[in-house]
Design a protein around this motif. Structure first.
Motif, mmCIF file in Angstrom:
data_model
loop_
_atom_site.group_PDB
_atom_site.id
_atom_site.type_symbol
_atom_site.label_atom_id
_atom_site.label_comp_id
_atom_site.label_asym_id
_atom_site.label_seq_id
_atom_site.Cartn_x
_atom_site.Cartn_y
_atom_site.Cartn_z
ATOM 1 N N LYS A 153 -12.042 -10.583 11.647
ATOM 2 C CA LYS A 153 -11.397 -11.867 11.360
ATOM 3 C C LYS A 153 -9.906 -11.709 11.079
ATOM 4 C CE LYS A 153 -13.756 -14.736 8.753
ATOM 5 N NZ LYS A 153 -14.333 -15.396 7.558
ATOM 6 N N ASP A 154 -9.556 -10.582 10.420
ATOM 7 C CA ASP A 154 -8.141 -10.248 10.187
ATOM 8 C C ASP A 154 -7.433 -11.341 9.377
ATOM 9 O OD1 ASP A 154 -5.930 -8.669 10.286
ATOM 10 O OD2 ASP A 154 -5.297 -9.290 12.290
ATOM 11 N N ASP A 155 -8.047 -11.728 8.245
ATOM 12 C CA ASP A 155 -7.492 -12.784 7.384
ATOM 13 C C ASP A 155 -7.241 -12.199 5.997
ATOM 14 O OD1 ASP A 155 -7.143 -14.944 5.596
ATOM 15 O OD2 ASP A 155 -8.279 -16.285 6.892
ATOM 16 N N PHE A 156 -5.978 -12.112 5.594
ATOM 17 C CA PHE A 156 -5.628 -11.487 4.323
ATOM 18 C C PHE A 156 -6.290 -12.186 3.137
ATOM 19 C CE2 PHE A 156 -2.728 -11.643 0.615
ATOM 20 C CZ PHE A 156 -2.872 -10.319 0.207
ATOM 21 N N GLU A 157 -6.280 -13.527 3.111
ATOM 22 C CA GLU A 157 -6.838 -14.258 1.978
ATOM 23 C C GLU A 157 -8.333 -13.989 1.820
ATOM 24 O OE1 GLU A 157 -5.389 -15.815 -0.402
ATOM 25 O OE2 GLU A 157 -3.408 -15.503 0.470
ATOM 26 N N GLN A 188 -7.442 2.374 -5.179
ATOM 27 C CA GLN A 188 -7.522 1.607 -6.426
ATOM 28 C C GLN A 188 -6.551 0.435 -6.476
ATOM 29 O OE1 GLN A 188 -7.334 4.204 -9.822
ATOM 30 N NE2 GLN A 188 -9.101 5.396 -9.182
ATOM 31 N N GLY A 189 -5.485 0.515 -5.700
ATOM 32 C CA GLY A 189 -4.522 -0.585 -5.666
ATOM 33 C C GLY A 189 -5.145 -1.881 -5.193
ATOM 34 N N LEU A 190 -6.167 -1.803 -4.334
ATOM 35 C CA LEU A 190 -6.843 -3.010 -3.857
ATOM 36 C C LEU A 190 -7.609 -3.683 -4.985
ATOM 37 C CD1 LEU A 190 -8.203 -1.732 -0.420
ATOM 38 C CD2 LEU A 190 -6.182 -3.126 -0.842
ATOM 39 N N GLY A 191 -7.962 -2.908 -5.998
ATOM 40 C CA GLY A 191 -8.643 -3.462 -7.169
ATOM 41 C C GLY A 191 -7.669 -3.904 -8.251
ATOM 42 N N ARG A 192 -6.380 -4.097 -7.860
ATOM 43 C CA ARG A 192 -5.328 -4.614 -8.734
ATOM 44 C C ARG A 192 -4.812 -3.585 -9.730
ATOM 45 N NH1 ARG A 192 -7.061 -8.134 -11.985
ATOM 46 N NH2 ARG A 192 -5.186 -9.371 -12.255
ATOM 47 N N TYR A 193 -4.999 -2.277 -9.425
ATOM 48 C CA TYR A 193 -4.438 -1.233 -10.279
ATOM 49 C C TYR A 193 -3.053 -0.847 -9.773
ATOM 50 C CZ TYR A 193 -8.886 -0.453 -12.653
ATOM 51 O OH TYR A 193 -10.017 -0.604 -13.411
ATOM 52 N N ASN A 194 -2.117 -0.710 -10.728
ATOM 53 C CA ASN A 194 -0.776 -0.216 -10.364
ATOM 54 C C ASN A 194 -0.281 0.726 -11.461
ATOM 55 O OD1 ASN A 194 -0.338 -3.244 -11.511
ATOM 56 N ND2 ASN A 194 1.245 -1.881 -12.292
ATOM 57 N N TYR A 195 0.695 1.568 -11.097
ATOM 58 C CA TYR A 195 1.271 2.498 -12.065
ATOM 59 C C TYR A 195 2.136 1.715 -13.048
ATOM 60 C CZ TYR A 195 -0.129 6.158 -8.787
ATOM 61 O OH TYR A 195 -0.849 6.988 -7.971
ATOM 62 N N ILE A 196 1.978 2.017 -14.349
ATOM 63 C CA ILE A 196 2.713 1.272 -15.378
ATOM 64 C C ILE A 196 4.217 1.503 -15.232
ATOM 65 C CG2 ILE A 196 3.103 1.079 -17.875
ATOM 66 C CD1 ILE A 196 0.159 1.792 -18.266
ATOM 67 N N VAL A 214 -2.780 -0.214 4.188
ATOM 68 C CA VAL A 214 -1.551 -0.014 4.969
ATOM 69 C C VAL A 214 -1.135 -1.327 5.640
ATOM 70 C CG1 VAL A 214 -0.572 1.144 6.982
ATOM 71 C CG2 VAL A 214 -1.931 2.444 5.350
ATOM 72 N N LYS A 215 -2.077 -2.022 6.242
ATOM 73 C CA LYS A 215 -1.762 -3.239 7.000
ATOM 74 C C LYS A 215 -1.252 -4.362 6.102
ATOM 75 C CE LYS A 215 -3.488 -6.383 10.474
ATOM 76 N NZ LYS A 215 -4.525 -6.662 11.482
ATOM 77 N N TYR A 216 -1.866 -4.529 4.926
ATOM 78 C CA TYR A 216 -1.495 -5.645 4.046
ATOM 79 C C TYR A 216 -0.817 -5.144 2.771
ATOM 80 C CZ TYR A 216 -4.836 -8.183 7.009
ATOM 81 O OH TYR A 216 -5.509 -8.737 8.070
ATOM 82 N N ASN A 217 -0.165 -4.003 2.828
ATOM 83 C CA ASN A 217 0.421 -3.388 1.636
ATOM 84 C C ASN A 217 1.379 -4.352 0.931
ATOM 85 O OD1 ASN A 217 1.125 -1.539 -0.295
ATOM 86 N ND2 ASN A 217 1.949 -0.031 1.107
ATOM 87 N N ASP A 218 2.294 -4.918 1.682
ATOM 88 C CA ASP A 218 3.293 -5.834 1.102
ATOM 89 C C ASP A 218 2.627 -7.101 0.566
ATOM 90 O OD1 ASP A 218 5.283 -4.033 1.734
ATOM 91 O OD2 ASP A 218 5.735 -4.969 3.663
ATOM 92 N N GLN A 219 1.658 -7.624 1.296
ATOM 93 C CA GLN A 219 1.003 -8.865 0.872
ATOM 94 C C GLN A 219 0.176 -8.659 -0.397
ATOM 95 O OE1 GLN A 219 0.011 -9.048 5.186
ATOM 96 N NE2 GLN A 219 -0.449 -11.185 4.722
ATOM 97 N N PHE A 220 -0.513 -7.532 -0.473
ATOM 98 C CA PHE A 220 -1.267 -7.240 -1.696
ATOM 99 C C PHE A 220 -0.316 -7.096 -2.882
ATOM 100 C CE2 PHE A 220 -4.982 -5.793 0.904
ATOM 101 C CZ PHE A 220 -5.939 -6.551 0.268
ATOM 102 N N ALA A 221 0.808 -6.421 -2.648
ATOM 103 C CA ALA A 221 1.783 -6.221 -3.722
ATOM 104 C C ALA A 221 2.299 -7.571 -4.231
ATOM 105 C CB ALA A 221 2.932 -5.360 -3.217
ATOM 106 N N LYS A 222 2.608 -8.467 -3.311
ATOM 107 C CA LYS A 222 3.110 -9.791 -3.690
ATOM 108 C C LYS A 222 2.035 -10.590 -4.431
ATOM 109 C CE LYS A 222 5.308 -13.878 -1.676
ATOM 110 N NZ LYS A 222 5.733 -14.532 -0.409
#
Length: 1457
Positions: free
Chosen positions: A1156-1160, A1341-1349, A1410-1418
């Protein structure tokens, strides 16, 4: 065959051969057929044994020498080698010169003797503890020949036996006349020259000679064997000629020896009564000028032993006078690659960029090495090897391989001897570096056919050009495997398994046997040089290397084909024998990680085995303890993954008669040791429940312990093989085979399954924490199959209860509305007990199904034995859940009846008032002038408005939960409040989790409100229980407090109270007397007009009856039945596989997301998994119901079922119980309607008030009314059928269903709802009561909303990598202290996070990040993750392949055209 004795002459050779191949020294006793003992002395008239019959007449058998000559003449070259080797091991003489028929020619048996390799210690090496090992015929050993003349009364064979037995027990090395059957006349063996060797042990008090000596023995006299005698004269250091006298023709033979007379020694039997013969002999010797010093006379008073000692002196005097480049590059790169792959499994060091980046660098190096390997070409030696084994002539290939083996073994022995000497020198010099180098050189010094096979495998493994020459290599290797050559399973030098090569070779074997390759795997483990290979060789007649110069490294397997006539008994086609390198070997002990190496080997080999033999030498208790610990560790690991091999402990060198009884104490001690080791291993693997060895294995102290005597009978090298050894080994083998026949508990693996097991087992072995690293496709398939079956049983259980529930609800709703509450309550209580019994019965059936499933032999249930308890607990939970659900439903039904009862009483009251008003109006209008229908209608409307003017409903709402719920600092316990950044993160995280939960709760609330029912307290209880569960599950992670739980419950109840009030209002509105009467208003108007005009109302009344009474009941029946039918339809449709198990459901969802290739959609799937799944199922159901008008077909099917039942009820109701039709009058019409209700009491609920309304002033007689009702019913069926094609949408229909199909399918595939604590991957374990949560594929883990403090960058690390590295984590559970990922189970004991089953398995989520790196970050208000470069090269096809691998999905590609 021929196990104990022979009855026929033709059986004697087979008996001898079988015993010989088992290395049984008693094989020569089979030459005589059994003699009838009964009446033996009665038939004898001569008690003194004086008889005219000859000796030969009293025997029935063959001479042992004739038997040996015949067998060697009939045997092919390879069998001759095997016979010679085993005869030598038994310390028998072996043929050197084999006579042909009539002794016209003879053969020199060099080939047959080439397989005999001996070790000895000359006295010159005794001080240095050195020894020599060599092929016996290639060693420089002096030969002493023993021959005789025609007239010789001394037995040279007996004399030789005396010479060779000094200091030892008397051995019958050479067959002689005083042995059993020794007097049987020889027929074909004259001219046979036998040879044997004396080999010194280095002990002067035991050795007869200080150097090795060979002895030859010519059978028959020399005058009949000139060629043999001439040969012996030329090759012998000395020749001993036995004689009594010399005849004339013999003088010529003796003089023909020429100038080698000094080699000749004459051995004369000096007997006093033959003085004349002695004088004649003396004259002859003087005549031929013979050296008198070389004449030895046995005096009449000397016995054989004394004379033998004299001969030894002469022999000792004579002794004094006589005195590759195979592909190193590819092997080295293979070792380097193996080390890298091990580093990938155990990431103990990594750079600052993190484990995934480090892992990617290792993968890059791995690709470089593979590229180097791909450039390697076939070496000249390997090319020659391949050319020679490529011949189509099997005999040529066999000879080539045999010669090559002999030459390579010889080369290895020379190299080894040289290295040992250097090693001794360096040990004296104490140079540690050189000692280490020599130690490694000693390990690598051996060279054998297996090294050529290994190089073939590596060439195939890594060369990318699939040329014809390369592609044929597996075929060649398969031919060798089929011929009984060992195949390397585990490369002991590189500690790696060549998986691609093994797969190709064994699949070729599988094809060659017609895809019928059921395997029984038997392996042996033990210390080095404990006789493991010898045990297998003796037991099965195979040829694992046993020479000390050829120490086994790694593990090798031989495929032993089972005879056709034995396959049906065993149920196996091959017995796979696995021989391993010795555990605790001195060479490996010098290297790093030797204990780990032994553990890996033991786990791997035991994991592949159906039968594991642990070889124990009782001499060294410390060593035994180490071996037991390694073995127990391996067995424990196997138990945890569902593999339970049969284990036998073999105690070597225990041979006394009373050993079994006397060793009871030792066996008890062994069991104590095993129990101790079990506890230690359990602690190491964090499995404290295993207390005893019998907890992890079916072990019987009596049946699983075997005492085997020592192999040698005496002191080697001159000791023969112990007969008791081969007999006990044969008994052990027989027991094993009998056990195999009787214990057929599971379907045997064939080669494809065996290869899957090899791959997954080796992958798990490479990880440090084996039990929680093991993933296997066979286990996965077995588990998945059980989950599918369990889901079917569960749905059958639910369906049975839904059917009962539907029928019971209708039955309860049909109870007389005038019954009091107490009667209703008693009825409900009885139904509760009834359903409780039914649930218990269904639960029992389900558990029986589970037990029966675990008895099956075709589903590999032994691999999933440990999950049985989980599924049993899931059945208990399912029963409790259904019990609670049905009980709640019954209570709701009771409350519905009670609430409806009040409304019906009010409705009845107003109905009576309306009917009285109608009748008053009718009388009034009839008294007046004639009125038109419009005037009548106007009068009726006026009356109706006046009668219903006083009915109304009041509503009141509160203000709770009107605002959005906000997470506050006071909701969180205080450790992180001191750190502002962490405080903000935790609030944000808690808010996100709470929003997801509230969205899910709102969906549940909507589903309750949409149902056509009244509010019940259980609805609020369910919502509050959900809140409690959510808070309990998230308390550890978010550190929430009681204030948070109270506020959240208030918020949820605030929302629910308004919705439930609306629900109650809607329910009351449906029961409002005014609204109910409005439904019947047209009917009352028609009745009023028809009564006024005195018209027949039969068809109209029938139509009203069907429309107002039957139609609502039919629609209710369809709504009650449709939910279950929709679930059944989906579970039997082409999409049934999607709901067959949780893992396959996950696979389909993730595959659809990728396409489907849908980020949301990805965001919702990751962060609101439950909601996404519910919506996905809901949309899927709608889509399925639209296809091919599925919904209409299901509704029409139920419509047909219920209309047929109603038609049957009408037919039955038209008759009285006696079968007599009802009379054709008005009262019978009322009776008819009452009867219809009674006949349908369990099927549908017909509104009572509607019936009474229809019966108001009915004028129709019974028979016409019946016909009218039938016609109206038929019209209703047609009307509803047409409605289904033009009616409301699927969404509205789904809302009305009693059983929601979306909820049922959700329960089936959603599982426990737990998510990985690190990456939020959902649990896919079967049932809901599993002990461990698991997911097939984890995520960065970044997909699960984890980021480095510090950097706020998304985390790219995968938990499947981190839990096997030295990385650490911290969170609220760890009190903000760093904790090793390896020990994640300290805080998350209910999660099982194995390593990725392959490097590509996690490519799916790497690609998504990799594909949605920027979108996940935003979306997550963070910075993009620093992903490794290698991830950027992953394509969508790679991601899909990784997904297939992770879920064990095999893709089938169909080519068009």
């Amino acid at each position: 065959m021929y196990e104990n004795s022979t009855s026929f002459l033709k059986d004697i050779p087979w008996y001898f051969l079988k015993k010989l191949l088992k290395i049984n020294a008693e094989c020569r006793r089979c030459i005589q057929l059994p003699v009838e003992e009964a009446g033996e002395y009665e038939e004898t008239d001569d008690p003194l044994g004086i008889s005219l019959s000859t000796t030969e007449d009293t025997h029935s058998g063959v001479n042992a020498l004739d038997l040996i000559v015949a067998l060697f003449l009939c045997a092919d070259s390879f069998l001759q080698q095997e016979m010679s080797l085993r005869m030598s091991m038994c310390q028998f003489s072996v043929p050197l010169l084999l006579p042909h028929s009539n002794n016209s020619q003879c053969s020199l048996m060099l080939w047959a003797l080439r397989g005999i390799v001996k070790e000895w210690c000359p006295h010159v090496l005794s001080e240095s503890k050195g020894f020599i090992e060599d092929v016996i015929i290639e060693a420089n050993i002096p030969l002493f020949s023993f021959v005789r003349l025609k007239n010789s009364s001394l037995s040279k064979s007996q004399i030789l036996n005396h010479i060779l037995s000094q200091g030892q027990q008397n051995q019958n090395i050479f067959i002689h006349r005083d042995m059993e059957g020794g007097t049987i006349k020889r027929q074909i063996s004259d001219g046979l020259v036998e040879i044997c060797w004396f080999l010194p042990s280095g002990k002067e008090n035991l050795d007869i000679f200080p150097e090795p000596v060979a002895f030859a023995n010519l059978r028959g006299d020399i005058s009949e064997s000139h060629a043999q005698f001439s040969f012996l004269v030329h090759v012998s250091a000395a020749i001993f000629v036995f004689l009594d006298k010399v005849e004339e023709n013999e003088q010529e033979t003796l003089t023909s020896t020429g100038d080698v007379k000094n080699k000749l020694f004459l051995v004369v039997n000096g007997k006093e009564q033959n003085r004349e013969e002695m004088m004649s002999l003396k004259t002859t010797l003087e005549k031929i000028d013979f050296l008198m010093s070389n004449v030895m006379v046995k005096k009449s008073k000397e016995n054989g032993a004394e004379f033998s000692r004299k001969l030894c002196g002469s022999i000792k005097k004579s002794l004094v006078n006589a005195k590759t480049e195979n592909g190193p590059n590819i092997i080295q790169t293979w070792k380097s690659l193996s080390r890298l792959q091990m580093n990938l499994c155990r990431i103990n060091t990594c750079d600052d960029k993190g484990t995934e980046d480090y892992k990617s660098k290792i993968q890059e190096k791995e690709k470089e090495i593979k590229k180097q390997q791909a450039e390697c070409k076939l070496s000249e030696g390997l090319q020659s090897f391949i050319n020679n084994i490529s011949t189509s002539k099997k005999e040529e290939r066999d000879f080539f391989l045999k010669w090559l083996k002999l030459k390579l073994d010889s080369h290895s022995r020379e190299k080894l001897s040289e290295l040992r000497n250097q090693f001794k020198e360096q040990c004296k010099n104490k140079n540690p570096e050189l000692i280490k180098e020599l130690d490694q050189a000693l390990l690598e010094s051996s060279l054998g056919i297996e090294h050529f096979m290994r190089e073939m495998g590596l060439i195939y493994e890594f060369l990318q050009e699939n040329t014809e020459e390369i592609s044929c290599l597996p075929h060649l290797a398969a031919e060798m495997v089929m011929d009984g050559h060992p195949l390397e399973l585990l490369d002991g030098d590189a500690s790696n398994v060549p998986e691609k090569w093994l797969l190709a070779v064994l699949n070729e074997v599988h094809k060659k046997v017609g895809n019928r390759s059921r395997l029984l795997v038997l392996a042996v483990l033990g210390v080095q040089s404990s006789g493991k290979s010898t045990l297998l060789n003796t037991m099965f007649g195979v040829q694992f290397p046993v020479s000390s110069g050829r120490c086994t490294r790694g593990a090798y397997m031989i495929f032993l084909r089972v005879n056709e006539d034995y396959k049906s008994e065993l149920d196996y086609d091959f017995i796979v024998l696995i021989d391993t390198e010795g555990l605790k070997s001195p060479q490996m002990a010098q290297l790093e990680n030797s204990y780990e190496h032994d553990n890996q080997l033991a786990t791997f080999v035991i994991g592949l085995s159906d039968i594991a033999i642990i070889n124990i030498a009782m001499e060294n208790s410390t060593e035994m303890k180490d071996i037991l610990q390694i073995a127990v560790h391996a067995f424990l690991r196997m138990k945890e993954i569902g593999k339970k091999p049969v284990c036998h402990f073999v105690h070597q060198n225990v041979g006394v008669v009373s050993a079994h009884s006397k060793c009871m104490t030792e066996r008890k001690y062994l069991l104590d040791q095993l129990n101790e080791m079990t506890q230690i291993a359990s602690q190491m693997e964090k499995l404290p429940t295993n207390k005893l060895f019998t907890d992890i294995l079916d072990y019987d102290v009596e049946k699983n312990n075997w005492n085997i005597p020592g192999l040698w009978h005496g002191t080697p090298p001159m000791a023969p093989v112990n007969t008791g050894y081969s007999e006990t080994v044969a008994e052990f083998k027989k027991y094993l085979l009998e056990t195999i026949k009787s214990n057929k508990t599971s379907e045997p693996n064939q080669i494809p399954e065996f290869l899957k097991w090899v791959t997954s087992l080796w992958r798990a072995v490479k990880y440090e924490n084996f039990i929680f690293s093991f993933r296997n496709t066979l286990v996965a398939h077995a588990y998945d199959n059980l989950c599918k079956e369990f889901n079917q049983w569960e749905w059958k259980f639910r369906k049975e209860i839904y059917s009962w529930q539907q029928q019971t609800e209708v039955e309860i709703l049909n109870i007389d509305t005038e019954s009091n509450v107490e009667v209703l309550t008693n009825k409900i209580e009885k139904k509760k007990q009834e359903v409780s019994d039914k649930i218990t019965n269904e639960e029992k059936k389900m558990k029986e199904n589970l037990d029966e499933y675990y008895k099956r032999t075709d589903r590999r249930v032994n691999l999933i034995e440990k999950y049985k308890v989980d599924f049993q607990n899931s059945i208990d939970r399912l029963a409790n859940e259904i019990q609670l659900s049905v009980t709640t439903k019954l209570e709701c039904t009771l409350q519905l009846i009670v609430n409806t009862k009040k409304a019906l009483e009010l409705q009845r009251k107003y109905r009576v008032l309306i009917e009285e008003a109608v009748m008053k109006l009718l009388y009034k209008c009839k008294e007046a002038s004639t009125l038109s229908e419009d005037e009548l209608t106007k009068e009726f409307e006026k009356m109706w408005s006046e009668s219903t003017a006083n009915l109304s409903v009041n509503v009141d709402l509160n203000n709770e939960g009107l605002q959005k719920f906000k997470a506050k600092s006071k909701h969180i316990d205080g450790w992180q409040i001191k750190v502002p950044v962490l405080k903000q993160i935790k609030k944000k995280d808690l808010q996100f989790s709470t929003d997801s939960f509230l969205e899910s709760s709102t969906q549940l609330l909507e589903s309750k409100v949409e149902a056509n029912q009244d509010y019940h307290d259980s609805f609020t209880r369910e919502l509050l229980e959900n809140v409690h569960t959510f808070v309990d599950q998230n308390h550890k992670h978010h550190k929430t407090n009681t204030k948070y739980e109270i506020d959240l419950k208030l918020h949820v109840c605030g929302i629910a109270s308004r919705e439930f009030l609306k629900m109650h209002q809607k329910f009351l509105s449906n029961l409002n007397p005014k609204n109910q009467l409005e439904k019947f208003k047209p009917g009352y108007l028609s009745d009023f007009i028809d009564l006024y005009k005195e018209r027949d109302d039969c068809q109209r009344k029938a139509n009203d009856y069907i429309k107002l009474c039957i139609k609502p009941a039919v629609e209710d029946f369809i709504n009650r039945s449709l939910g279950v039918d929709i679930v059944d339809e989906i579970l039997t449709s082409q999409h049934s596989a999607e709901y067959s198990s949780r893992s396959f459901f996950q696979y389909n969802i993730q595959k659809e997301l990728l396409e489907k290739d849908d980020f949301e959609c990805f965001v919702k799937y990751i962060n609101k998994y439950e909601i996404y799944v519910k919506n996905w199922i809901y949309e899927h159901i709608k889509q399925q119901l639209k296809q091919n008008e599925t919904l209409n077909k299901l509704k029409n099917r139920n419509l047909k079922i219920i209309t047929e039942k109603i038609a049957d009820a009408i037919k039955a109701a038209s008759k009285r119980p006696s079968g007599v039709p009802l009379p054709d009058d008005t009262e019978s019409t009322k009776e008819l309607i009452k009867n219809i209700r009674e006949h349908l009491v369990k099927e549908i609920s017909i509104p009572v008030e509607a019936e009474k309304t229809i019966m108001f002033q009915i004028q129709s007689t019974c028979h016409p009314f019946i016909n009218s009702v039938k016609m109206a019913l038929e019209n209703l069926a047609n009307e509803l059928e047409n409605e289904y094609f033009t009616s409301e949408g699927i969404t509205e229909i789904l809302k009305k269903l009693t059983v929601k199909p979306q909820d049922e399918l959700f329960k089936r595939v959603f599982g426990c709802g737990n998510q990985c604590p690190f990456c939020k991957a959902p649990c896919e374990a079967g049932g809901k009561e599993h002990k461990l949560h698991s997911a097939a594929i984890h995520r960065p883990q970044g997909l699960g909303r984890y980021n480095y403090i510090e950097t706020t960058k998304l985390v790219p690390e995968l938990c499947t990598t981190l839990v096997h590295s030295n990385a650490k984590f911290k969170n609220s559970l760890t009190d903000s202290k760093f904790h090793p990922y390896k020990e994640y189970r300290t805080f998350y004991p209910d999660w099982h996070i194995p390593p990725d089953p392959s490097i590509e398995a996690s490519d799916y989520w790497k690609y998504i990040l990799v594909k949605y790196n920027d979108q996940f970050a935003k979306k997550y208000q963070a910075k993009p993750a620093d992903v490794p470069k290698a991830w950027r090269r992953i394509s969508q096809e790679d991601a899909l392949k990784g997904l297939n691998d992770a879920f064990n999905i095999k893709m089938v590609y169909v080519h068009s055209g």
